[in-house]
Design a protein around this motif. Structure first.
Motif, PDB file in Angstrom:
ATOM      1  N   MET A 178      11.566  40.971  49.067  1.00  0.00           N
ATOM      2  CA  MET A 178      10.121  40.342  48.849  1.00  0.00           C
ATOM      3  C   MET A 178       9.338  40.728  50.291  1.00  0.00           C
ATOM      4  N   SER A 179       8.458  41.633  50.182  1.00  0.00           N
ATOM      5  CA  SER A 179       7.768  41.896  51.321  1.00  0.00           C
ATOM      6  C   SER A 179       6.296  41.601  51.487  1.00  0.00           C
ATOM      7  N   HIS A 218       3.412  35.847  52.432  1.00  0.00           N
ATOM      8  CA  HIS A 218       3.262  34.636  51.785  1.00  0.00           C
ATOM      9  C   HIS A 218       3.396  33.636  53.047  1.00  0.00           C
ATOM     10  N   ARG A 243      -1.873  34.536  46.308  1.00  0.00           N
ATOM     11  CA  ARG A 243      -0.524  34.555  46.869  1.00  0.00           C
ATOM     12  C   ARG A 243      -0.989  34.410  48.588  1.00  0.00           C
ATOM     13  N   ARG A 245       3.588  31.979  44.502  1.00  0.00           N
ATOM     14  CA  ARG A 245       4.763  33.013  45.037  1.00  0.00           C
ATOM     15  C   ARG A 245       5.247  34.171  44.099  1.00  0.00           C
ATOM     16  N   GLU A 246       5.228  35.340  44.745  1.00  0.00           N
ATOM     17  CA  GLU A 246       5.706  36.426  43.895  1.00  0.00           C
ATOM     18  C   GLU A 246       6.768  37.130  44.413  1.00  0.00           C
ATOM     19  N   HIS A 247       7.484  37.723  43.358  1.00  0.00           N
ATOM     20  CA  HIS A 247       8.799  38.501  43.740  1.00  0.00           C
ATOM     21  C   HIS A 247       8.891  39.622  42.606  1.00  0.00           C
ATOM     22  N   LYS A 248       9.693  40.627  42.997  1.00  0.00           N
ATOM     23  CA  LYS A 248       9.966  41.645  41.988  1.00  0.00           C
ATOM     24  C   LYS A 248      11.065  41.218  41.014  1.00  0.00           C
ATOM     25  N   LYS A 305       6.461  42.165  38.298  1.00  0.00           N
ATOM     26  CA  LYS A 305       5.917  41.235  39.402  1.00  0.00           C
ATOM     27  C   LYS A 305       5.919  39.749  38.575  1.00  0.00           C
TER      28      LYS A 305
END
Lengths: 105, 105
Positions: B1-2, B5, B61, B67-70, B75
């Motif tokens: 996660m780049s 946040h 975000r 919150r985001e993640h792949k 996404k």
């Protein structure tokens, strides 16, 4: 009083949030909340130009957060606390209770 | 996660309010709040261009609301409800409880 003020039942949550989502306007709201009754716009300690201040007063008034009226040549302003608390219970209380972020060590 | 946040204790009330103060983003937050767990961004019914959607996801975000993640090539996004409730008690509850304005007769 000729300036536009939305009626209580026409207040839009997104407009109120957008108006509050600015550090200068949030500072004004905190100041008004701490003041008994109304204040003249010029009595608030704002370190911004008159044009910028006028913009912020308009955003606050048009979203329904403040009420303005003329007092002689001055503009008096007050927080529409009762209207906001009625339309959006708990919102202003939560916003005003918000603390600053923790300092980085 | 780049992707950036903010930490919970760095959330700024003005950023959160500004992010919530938009009808599309408020709609996303309502949708996420009603969803158990996380959603993929593409699963939300947004009638906007991809570029506009990307902008709104970023604002949510970076203000700390989501919150985001792949997940593979998709996404996934979730509401940071616990972080928001801890930093700004009552805020999200009040915002989500807000009703639409009364219709004009």
């Amino acid at each position: 009083m000729s300036a536009y003020h939305p009626d209580r039942d026409q207040l839009l949550i997104e407009d109120v949030l957008a108006a509050l989502g600015n550090p200068v306007r949030l500072g004004i709201v905190r100041e008004l909340d701490a003041s008994p009754g109304e204040r003249t716009c010029g009595s608030l300690p704002l370190e911004i130009t008159k044009a910028t201040a006028t913009h912020h007063w308009r955003v606050l008034r048009e979203s329904g957060i403040t009420r303005e009226h003329k007092v002689g040549r001055a503009k008096a302003v007050s927080l529409r606390r009762e209207d906001l608390d009625t339309r959006f219970p708990g919102l202003l209380t939560a916003v005003l209770a918000a603390t600053a972020p923790a300092r980085r060590a």
